[in-house]
Design a protein around this motif. Structure first.
Motif, short mmCIF file in Angstrom:
data_model
loop_
_atom_site.label_atom_id
_atom_site.label_comp_id
_atom_site.label_asym_id
_atom_site.label_seq_id
_atom_site.Cartn_x
_atom_site.Cartn_y
_atom_site.Cartn_z
N SER A 174 2.80 9.61 8.19
CA SER A 174 2.63 8.41 7.36
C SER A 174 3.66 8.34 6.24
O SER A 174 3.98 9.34 5.60
CB SER A 174 1.22 8.40 6.76
OG SER A 174 1.07 7.32 5.86
N ASN A 175 4.15 7.13 5.98
CA ASN A 175 5.04 6.91 4.85
C ASN A 175 4.29 6.89 3.53
O ASN A 175 4.88 7.03 2.46
CB ASN A 175 5.80 5.58 5.01
CG ASN A 175 7.00 5.71 5.93
OD1 ASN A 175 7.65 6.75 5.97
ND2 ASN A 175 7.27 4.67 6.69
N MET A 176 2.97 6.67 3.60
CA MET A 176 2.18 6.63 2.38
C MET A 176 1.96 8.03 1.81
O MET A 176 2.06 9.03 2.51
CB MET A 176 0.81 6.00 2.67
CG MET A 176 0.86 4.54 3.08
SD MET A 176 -0.80 3.83 3.32
CE MET A 176 -1.37 4.76 4.75
N ILE A 177 1.65 8.07 0.53
CA ILE A 177 1.17 9.31 -0.08
C ILE A 177 -0.27 9.48 0.38
O ILE A 177 -1.09 8.57 0.23
CB ILE A 177 1.20 9.21 -1.62
CG1 ILE A 177 2.62 8.93 -2.12
CG2 ILE A 177 0.66 10.48 -2.26
CD1 ILE A 177 2.65 8.30 -3.50
N THR A 178 -0.58 10.63 0.96
CA THR A 178 -1.93 10.85 1.46
C THR A 178 -2.56 12.05 0.75
O THR A 178 -1.97 13.13 0.71
CB THR A 178 -1.94 11.07 2.98
OG1 THR A 178 -1.01 12.12 3.31
CG2 THR A 178 -1.55 9.80 3.72
N ILE A 179 -3.75 11.84 0.20
CA ILE A 179 -4.47 12.89 -0.50
C ILE A 179 -5.85 13.03 0.13
O ILE A 179 -6.57 12.05 0.28
CB ILE A 179 -4.60 12.58 -2.00
CG1 ILE A 179 -3.21 12.57 -2.66
CG2 ILE A 179 -5.51 13.59 -2.69
CD1 ILE A 179 -3.23 12.24 -4.15
N ALA A 180 -6.20 14.26 0.49
CA ALA A 180 -7.53 14.54 1.02
C ALA A 180 -8.43 14.95 -0.12
O ALA A 180 -8.17 15.94 -0.81
CB ALA A 180 -7.45 15.64 2.08
N CYS A 184 0.85 -1.19 0.00
CA CYS A 184 0.00 0.00 0.00
C CYS A 184 0.89 1.24 0.00
O CYS A 184 1.59 1.52 0.97
CB CYS A 184 -0.93 0.02 1.21
SG CYS A 184 -2.12 1.38 1.16
N ARG A 185 0.85 1.98 -1.09
CA ARG A 185 1.72 3.15 -1.25
C ARG A 185 0.99 4.47 -1.10
O ARG A 185 1.62 5.50 -0.82
CB ARG A 185 2.41 3.09 -2.61
CG ARG A 185 3.27 1.86 -2.83
CD ARG A 185 3.84 1.86 -4.24
NE ARG A 185 4.66 3.04 -4.48
CZ ARG A 185 4.87 3.57 -5.69
NH1 ARG A 185 4.31 3.03 -6.76
NH2 ARG A 185 5.65 4.65 -5.83
N GLY A 186 -0.32 4.45 -1.31
CA GLY A 186 -1.06 5.70 -1.27
C GLY A 186 -2.43 5.55 -0.64
O GLY A 186 -3.03 4.48 -0.68
N LEU A 187 -2.93 6.65 -0.04
CA LEU A 187 -4.23 6.66 0.62
C LEU A 187 -4.98 7.93 0.27
O LEU A 187 -4.45 9.04 0.41
CB LEU A 187 -4.07 6.57 2.14
CG LEU A 187 -5.35 6.72 2.98
CD1 LEU A 187 -6.31 5.58 2.70
CD2 LEU A 187 -5.01 6.79 4.47
N ILE A 188 -6.21 7.77 -0.21
CA ILE A 188 -7.11 8.89 -0.46
C ILE A 188 -8.17 8.89 0.64
O ILE A 188 -8.80 7.87 0.90
CB ILE A 188 -7.78 8.77 -1.84
CG1 ILE A 188 -6.73 8.83 -2.95
CG2 ILE A 188 -8.82 9.87 -2.03
CD1 ILE A 188 -7.28 8.49 -4.33
N VAL A 189 -8.34 10.03 1.29
CA VAL A 189 -9.33 10.16 2.37
C VAL A 189 -10.47 11.04 1.89
O VAL A 189 -10.25 12.15 1.41
CB VAL A 189 -8.70 10.78 3.64
CG1 VAL A 189 -9.71 10.81 4.77
CG2 VAL A 189 -7.46 10.02 4.05
N THR A 190 -11.69 10.54 2.01
CA THR A 190 -12.85 11.30 1.58
C THR A 190 -14.05 10.99 2.47
O THR A 190 -13.91 10.26 3.46
CB THR A 190 -13.16 11.02 0.09
OG1 THR A 190 -14.10 11.98 -0.39
CG2 THR A 190 -13.68 9.61 -0.12
N SER A 191 -15.20 11.53 2.11
CA SER A 191 -16.40 11.37 2.93
C SER A 191 -17.52 10.72 2.13
O SER A 191 -17.70 11.01 0.94
CB SER A 191 -16.88 12.73 3.45
OG SER A 191 -18.16 12.64 4.03
N SER A 192 -18.28 9.86 2.80
CA SER A 192 -19.48 9.28 2.19
C SER A 192 -20.72 10.12 2.50
O SER A 192 -21.80 9.85 1.97
CB SER A 192 -19.71 7.86 2.71
OG SER A 192 -18.69 6.99 2.28
N GLN A 193 -20.57 11.13 3.37
CA GLN A 193 -21.70 11.97 3.77
C GLN A 193 -21.83 13.16 2.82
O GLN A 193 -20.83 13.77 2.47
CB GLN A 193 -21.51 12.47 5.20
CG GLN A 193 -21.28 11.38 6.23
CD GLN A 193 -22.37 10.32 6.21
OE1 GLN A 193 -23.55 10.64 6.12
NE2 GLN A 193 -21.98 9.06 6.26
#
Length: 303
Positions: free
Chosen positions: A139-145, A92-101
């Motif tokens: 975090s070591n991952m790439i994180t995108i909001a 796992c190299r990257g994480l996108i954080v978003t909302s379901s609301q």
């Protein structure tokens, strides 16, 4: 720290009180079996859903705690567990954080974890807030909001921990650290995170006045990096992730650590004092009264 200005952008947020009151306990997120054909795995709790595509190395974390993704103790625990699992998976190299609301990314910290609670509960809550920040910011991952709605206070903090922020270009939405509007003071590591994002003078003005910015204003000061139509936020985040993944991990990770380590070390070496300061402050009669008045306002809006 879910804020009243956010309520103006979405009247339905007055359901916040009833949602916060009914928070139920639950266990750690459970990883479902890998779907071999699609090379995907998923993890779902009551409050978040994580989908990990092993073929791309990218996970998507969807906050799904209605109505406003308030950051409760249970929610923060779920997020930290999910993030730790992803960090342990080297694929796992990257994480996108978003909302379901709809219309809200996160309205911030759960007021009912700070109002009328024992000092012991406040300690556990603030430790969880610290842990969430430390895990995301370091975090070591790439994180995108993928900010697809309003994001005041703790929601803004969560987005700022990410490497890149894409926000829906909707003037009804807002983002910022507006703690002072509730009579609350943003702690030093909130302040430092914002300074690292938009600079000292802009942060000083924003924190003293408790400013919430429209998407266009947020882009102008660098609080977000890109604005796109609301229905393109997640797609754009996925496309942007591809560009970041082209950078060798070791070089990007070392650079990120070099930039963020002083801020992380400052909290790490002062965690206990920060907890004590928070508990001492939040349990003051004057602060509890202010929070109580805010909750009463929510009740009146709901009625």
């Amino acid at each position: 720290m879910a804020l009243r200005a956010c309520l103006r952008t979405k009247p339905g947020l007055t359901g916040l009180l009833s949602q916060l009151s009914s928070c139920s306990s639950h266990g750690a997120a459970h990883m479902s079996p890998a779907l071999v054909a699609q090379r995907r795995s998923s993890s779902t709790s009551q409050k978040i859903k994580v989908d990990f595509d092993q073929s791309t190395g990218v996970a998507v974390m969807r906050m799904q705690s209605p109505p406003v993704n308030s950051l409760s103790l249970e929610f923060l625990t779920d997020v930290c567990i999910a993030l730790e699992k992803l960090e342990m998976d080297k694929s796992c190299r990257g994480l996108i954080v978003t909302s379901s609301q709809p219309k809200v990314f996160s309205a911030g910290l759960n007021i009912l974890d700070m109002y009328g609670k024992s000092p012991e509960h406040c300690v556990e809550f603030w430790k969880a807030v610290q842990e969430m920040w430390l895990k995301f910011y370091g975090s070591n991952m790439i994180t995108i909001a993928a900010v697809n709605g309003s994001s005041p206070a703790g929601g803004c903090l969560l987005s700022m921990t990410c490497d890149y922020r894409i926000m829906a270009d909707n003037p009804r939405y807002s983002i910022g650290l507006n703690e002072t509007q509730l009579g609350i003071v943003a702690p030093f590591w909130f302040k430092d995170t914002m300074i690292n994002t938009v600079g000292h003078r802009t942060t000083e003005m924003a924190l003293q006045l408790g400013l919430l910015y429209s998407p266009a204003e947020a882009l102008k000061i660098g609080l977000v990096d890109q604005l796109v139509p609301e229905d393109q936020v997640l797609t754009t985040a996925t496309e942007t992730m591809t560009k970041w993944l082209a950078i060798p991990d070791h070089a990007r990770q070392l650079t990120k650590s070099m930039m963020r380590k002083p801020t992380i070390d400052k909290l790490t070496s002062n965690r206990e004092a920060d907890v004590n300061n928070f508990v001492k402050f939040i349990t003051k009669d004057s602060i509890q009264k202010s929070l109580g008045m805010y909750l009463e306002m929510l009740k009146r809006r709901k009625a």
